[in-house]
Scaffold this motif. Structure first.
Motif, mmCIF file in Angstrom:
data_model
loop_
_atom_site.group_PDB
_atom_site.id
_atom_site.type_symbol
_atom_site.label_atom_id
_atom_site.label_comp_id
_atom_site.label_asym_id
_atom_site.label_seq_id
_atom_site.Cartn_x
_atom_site.Cartn_y
_atom_site.Cartn_z
ATOM 1 N N LYS A 1 0.833 -1.205 0.000
ATOM 2 C CA LYS A 1 0.000 0.000 0.000
ATOM 3 C C LYS A 1 0.870 1.257 0.000
ATOM 4 O O LYS A 1 0.558 2.239 -0.683
ATOM 5 C CB LYS A 1 -0.922 -0.008 1.227
ATOM 6 C CG LYS A 1 -2.063 -1.013 1.124
ATOM 7 C CD LYS A 1 -2.945 -0.990 2.366
ATOM 8 C CE LYS A 1 -4.107 -1.985 2.215
ATOM 9 N NZ LYS A 1 -4.963 -2.017 3.417
ATOM 10 N N GLU B 1 2.092 1.788 -3.485
ATOM 11 C CA GLU B 1 1.022 2.285 -4.349
ATOM 12 C C GLU B 1 0.772 3.781 -4.110
ATOM 13 O O GLU B 1 0.675 4.571 -5.060
ATOM 14 C CB GLU B 1 -0.260 1.489 -4.075
ATOM 15 C CG GLU B 1 -1.514 2.015 -4.738
ATOM 16 C CD GLU B 1 -1.468 1.933 -6.251
ATOM 17 O OE1 GLU B 1 -0.707 1.090 -6.755
ATOM 18 O OE2 GLU B 1 -2.191 2.716 -6.904
ATOM 19 N N ILE B 2 0.699 4.172 -2.850
ATOM 20 C CA ILE B 2 0.446 5.589 -2.528
ATOM 21 C C ILE B 2 1.636 6.449 -2.971
ATOM 22 O O ILE B 2 1.467 7.531 -3.544
ATOM 23 C CB ILE B 2 0.186 5.750 -1.014
ATOM 24 C CG1 ILE B 2 -1.123 5.057 -0.629
ATOM 25 C CG2 ILE B 2 0.138 7.223 -0.631
ATOM 26 C CD1 ILE B 2 -1.366 4.982 0.877
ATOM 27 N N VAL C 1 -6.785 2.569 -1.030
ATOM 28 C CA VAL C 1 -5.894 1.632 -1.720
ATOM 29 C C VAL C 1 -6.494 0.234 -1.640
ATOM 30 O O VAL C 1 -6.665 -0.322 -0.563
ATOM 31 C CB VAL C 1 -4.497 1.637 -1.089
ATOM 32 C CG1 VAL C 1 -3.563 0.712 -1.867
ATOM 33 C CG2 VAL C 1 -3.945 3.043 -1.050
#
Length: 383
Positions: free
Chosen positions: A74, A77-78, A302
């Motif tokens: 996560k 991804e962020i 997410v």
């Protein structure tokens, strides 16, 4: 150096070792629950000075190492989003997620910055009102208070482009879960002094009584650790099981009331997954509902995270104390600090990193075969 040299005094260390040697009469297995203690033990060779009957087992005490792969993914991804400035302590940048790490995200154009305090990230948010700033808030009870304070300050100052990606964990539920595992062979614990300096010792007497296991709160210098071992061995030999505070210069029974009040305001207890171990009930913190607007997972929604641990990585067994790092087939060969398979090899508190740094020449990889089967800890209820 004051407050350091006196806790590394070789003459005092020898006296403690003599006492331990004179006390022990049979085999005992003790687990230290802090990566800082693990590194001190391996760096100073304390485990090699103890009687052969006393084994030190390295527990899940590295906050970076137990951060679950899903949370790492996560973060990746962020951090990849063009409108995000992603802030983290430096030791998280090389922790491998599924296929890449934060260094790679930065090399691909992501704005990933190393900070030395969560308040540094809040300042970045103040200076960049047009961008989202996320701080990667991980760790045990020691790092949770400053992260909680940062969220408190963000609300107080009206800073709305700041959020926290939270993966905080708590030690007492992990001790309970370890003791309930059918594979557990721990007979005493060396509890982490810095954790108890925040939370106090109030949760440990009940654990010691419930599992009939000595728990000795201790520090990180050689004399601290040897004194913790001495007290634990003495209890074991006498058939006792209670909590002892061997670190009174830093730990008070009540802990730090101000820090505990801040934690109670900002966070709430939740179930938390530990990397390589599984879900341990009530073992973590998340932002309380009234602070949900500062929760990065909530803000960025997410989803569709598909995690995959490397099959060759046995860090889960290392974190549970089932094997020593050099007993992993990949240790020092396909898994090194430059090409890690798991977080335990790159974290400054990781057990594999300690063995690689201090013992890779004297203790080469000696794989244990067959691979030790593990029982998921999520099957063990925590009372």
């Amino acid at each position: 150096m004051k407050y350091l040299d006196e806790f590394q005094d070789p003459d005092l260390a020898r006296r403690l070792l003599d006492d331990i040697h004179a006390t022990v009469t049979r085999p005992w297995a003790l687990m230290e629950v802090c990566g800082g203690q693990t590194h001190s033990i391996i760096r100073h060779g304390l485990d090699q000075l103890l009687p052969d009957q006393v084994e030190l087992i390295h527990g899940p005490g590295c906050p970076v190492c137990v951060t679950p792969l899903e949370v790492i993914d996560k973060a990746l991804e962020i951090a990849s989003r063009p409108d995000v400035i992603f802030c983290s302590f430096g030791d998280m940048l090389r922790v491998p997620g599924t296929g890449r790490d934060l260094f790679q995200v930065r090399s691909e154009g992501g704005d990933v910055r190393v900070v030395y305090s969560p308040l540094d990230a809040l300042k970045i948010a103040q200076d960049n009102p047009g961008r989202e700033v996320v701080f990667f808030g991980i760790g045990f009870e020691t790092t949770a208070p400053p992260n909680a304070m940062t969220v408190h300050q963000a609300r107080k100052l009206g800073i709305r482009n700041f959020s926290l990606l939270v993966s905080h964990v708590r030690v007492p539920p992990a001790i309970a879960s370890l003791m309930q595992s059918p594979q557990c062979r721990v007979q005493a614990f060396l509890a982490a002094g810095h954790v108890c300096s925040v939370m106090g010792t109030g949760e440990y007497p009940e654990l010691a009584e419930r599992y009939k296991v000595p728990i000795v709160v201790t520090g990180f210098e050689p004399l601290d650790i040897l004194e913790g071992v001495r007290r634990a061995v003495r209890q074991l030999e006498r058939g006792e099981h209670r909590m002892e505070n061997a670190y009174p210069r830093a730990v008070r029974d009540e802990g730090n009331p101000a820090a505990k009040a801040m934690l109670a305001d900002i966070f709430e207890v939740t179930d938390r997954a530990w990397r390589g171990i599984g879900v341990i009930p009530a073992s973590g913190w998340r932002l309380a509902e009234r602070y949900r607007e500062y929760d990065a997972e909530h803000r960025f929604s997410v989803t569709a995270i598909n995690t995959q641990e490397p099959a060759a990585c046995r860090s889960g067994e290392v974190l549970q104390g089932l094997i020593k790092p050099h007993e992993c087939e990949a240790f020092g060969t396909t898994c090194t600090p430059r090409s890690p398979l798991g977080a335990t090899m790159v974290s400054s508190e990781g057990a594999c990193a300690a063995y690689y740094l201090y013992r890779r020449l004297s203790t080469p990889s000696t794989p244990s075969t067959p691979s030790t089967p593990t029982t998921p800890m999520e099957a063990s209820p925590v009372g």
